[in-house]
Write an enzyme that holds these catalytic residues in place. Structure first.
Site, PDB file in Angstrom:
ATOM      1  N   TYR A  49      55.883  34.450  59.918  1.00  0.00           N
ATOM      2  CA  TYR A  49      54.517  34.706  59.403  1.00  0.00           C
ATOM      3  C   TYR A  49      53.788  36.035  59.323  1.00  0.00           C
ATOM      4  O   TYR A  49      52.765  36.173  58.977  1.00  0.00           O
ATOM      5  CB  TYR A  49      53.558  33.720  60.014  1.00  0.00           C
ATOM      6  N   GLY A 102      55.929  23.396  53.734  1.00  0.00           N
ATOM      7  CA  GLY A 102      57.001  24.196  54.052  1.00  0.00           C
ATOM      8  C   GLY A 102      57.704  24.197  55.454  1.00  0.00           C
ATOM      9  O   GLY A 102      58.746  24.348  55.818  1.00  0.00           O
ATOM     10  N   ASP A 103      56.592  24.133  56.529  1.00  0.00           N
ATOM     11  CA  ASP A 103      56.799  24.190  57.681  1.00  0.00           C
ATOM     12  C   ASP A 103      57.732  22.869  58.292  1.00  0.00           C
ATOM     13  O   ASP A 103      58.855  22.657  58.821  1.00  0.00           O
ATOM     14  CB  ASP A 103      55.724  23.953  58.754  1.00  0.00           C
ATOM     15  N   ALA A 104      57.488  21.627  57.715  1.00  0.00           N
ATOM     16  CA  ALA A 104      58.226  20.372  57.702  1.00  0.00           C
ATOM     17  C   ALA A 104      59.607  20.396  57.054  1.00  0.00           C
ATOM     18  O   ALA A 104      60.343  19.859  57.776  1.00  0.00           O
ATOM     19  CB  ALA A 104      57.300  19.275  56.898  1.00  0.00           C
TER      20      ALA A 104
END
Length: 456
Positions: free
Chosen positions: A142, A255-257
């Site tokens: 990030y 997106g994290d999933a």
């Protein structure tokens, strides 16, 4: 079967949602909605959310991340520890917090605070051991410095050379994936910024991603496009469709999933194509189900949402062992008397915050002819003064709620007020603060200025 071991490396943020309703717009800015806040929820974001999502897929997760030495960092670490094993690296600066204001289910705006950057000069054995024994390494970048740490990059590169699957979720401000990465997972915007035409045949891979075996570009409701290293034919790369409703959906965390599901699938022995298909299904289901807020957010146990918005000012001063001074009022038509009060108030401490009555508050107290200057303009003028560090606009008749959250060491008013009769005095004194009254400059007042202007 034992749970697959996944190490997540990256930057953790604090995600906060202030949720409410809106039935009117602000008189100061007619296009700006006024949100009546009903609740505030917060949860780990960035790599922290990715790690929790991987754990919910059944993995045994170790999170290597940087956490600040502040109240937000402590809350983050406590929330993460409920789900994953945390290896905390130092973070220089404040916790990065992303606050979304949501009214009637729609995002109104987002406010970002904190500029912390990761720092870890010396390798941490627990992090190195976890990477060495991982069945998949997932890097969630990030752009806050974790992926720039040299010894961490070396360990990830070594894992890739040993054949450990490495999934890399990139960021525009982040660092290039290590050579040998198994799967890079940019979204369509991130790929487009690099001029990557992923739908062409064959796709021309950007140089910074050329060391990866496969790239999958996530395209929201359109699914994902998988570009494998061996795909050299003239046919277009395969599209793995998503199953999403056409209604507006909150895609925060999708997106994290996706990255988490792909990493867990690879750790469980799935090949890249199967892992990507699994990930598309998981991300689609998450969005359809209302996003990670349905289970990852926790209600914040505070007296008011105002406290969450004011806490940074309080913490920034307390970490410097400084004295926080506050004063308040209308400050309509700023004059010499105001300037004198503000300068002398600032001399009483290390930071001065002005609590400014909103336009509606002034109208209730002084009548429909006031204020003469809108609140946003009054705030801009005050912030331009060297002696003023911050301005907080409040809508109540008195600043009691603001002061209960801000907890100033000194509360300053002019000597036309009786400190023992002011409603805010008990609030200030309750947390050990003191009330100071300062003499006014004779002959100066907003009312007198307004009358003089009307007479002329």
């Amino acid at each position: 079967m034992s749970a697959p071991r996944v190490v997540v490396i990256g930057d953790t943020l604090l995600d906060r949602d202030i949720v409410g309703t809106s039935t009117r717009t602000s008189p100061e800015a007619p296009t700006a909605p006024v949100v009546d806040a009903d609740e505030c929820r917060e949860s780990p974001g960035g790599a922290g959310l990715t790690a929790i999502l991987a754990a919910r897929r059944g993995a045994e997760v170790t999170l290597v991340t940087a956490l600040a030495d502040d109240a937000a960092g402590e809350r983050l670490e406590a929330a993460l520890a409920e789900h994953v094993d945390v290896v905390a690296l130092p973070l220089d600066g404040e916790t990065v917090c992303k606050t979304r204001i949501i009214a009637d289910g729609a995002l109104v705006t987002r406010v970002d605070t904190g500029h912390g950057v990761a720092r870890a000069d010396v390798p941490i054995d627990k992090a190195c051991d976890a990477i060495g024994s991982a069945e998949t390494v997932l890097v969630s970048d990030y752009g806050r410095g974790v992926t720039a740490i040299g010894w961490l990059r070396d360990r990830v590169a070594e894992a890739a050379l040993r054949g450990t699957p490495v999934v890399w979720d990139p960021h525009p401000r982040g660092h290039d994936p290590v050579w040998g990465t198994t799967l890079i997972t940019p979204n369509a915007d991130e790929a487009a910024r690099l001029g990557f035409d992923w739908r062409s045949a064959p796709a021309d891979t950007p140089r910074c991603w050329s060391g990866a075996s496969s790239i999958v570009v996530t395209c929201g409701a359109d699914g994902a496009v998988l570009i494998a290293e061996e795909a050299t034919s003239a046919s277009a790369p395969p599209v793995i469709p998503a199953e999403l409703a056409t209604m507006p959906l909150d895609t925060c965390g999708a997106g994290d999933a996706f990255a988490a599901a792909a990493a867990v699938a690879l750790a469980g022995g799935r090949d890249v194509r199967q892992a990507v298909a699994d990930a598309v299904g998981v991300a689609s289901a998450l969005v359809q189900g209302g996003g990670p807020k349905q289970w990852a957010h926790r209600a914040v146990d505070e007296d008011s949402v105002v406290d969450l918005l004011l806490r940074p000012a309080r913490e920034a001063t307390s970490r410097r062992d400084g004295t926080l001074v506050a004063t308040g009022g209308c400050f309509d038509l700023l004059h010499v008397g105001h300037i004198s009060l503000l300068r002398r108030a600032r001399e009483l401490g290390d930071r001065l915050v002005v609590c400014l009555n909103s336009d509606e508050s002034i109208r209730r107290n002084k009548g429909p002819g006031r204020p003469l200057v809108p609140a946003q303009d009054r705030a801009r003028v005050l912030r331009a003064l060297e002696c003023v560090d911050d301005v907080i606009i409040f809508d109540d008749d008195t600043p009691e709620r603001v002061l209960a959250s801000l907890r100033p060491d000194v509360w300053v008013k002019g000597d036309d007020y009786d400190p023992d009769a002011m409603p805010e005095t008990p609030v200030v004194r309750a947390h050990g603060g003191r009330v100071v009254v300062l003499g006014r400059v004779p002959g100066h007042s907003t009312t007198r200025l307004a009358r003089a202007a009307t007479a002329s």
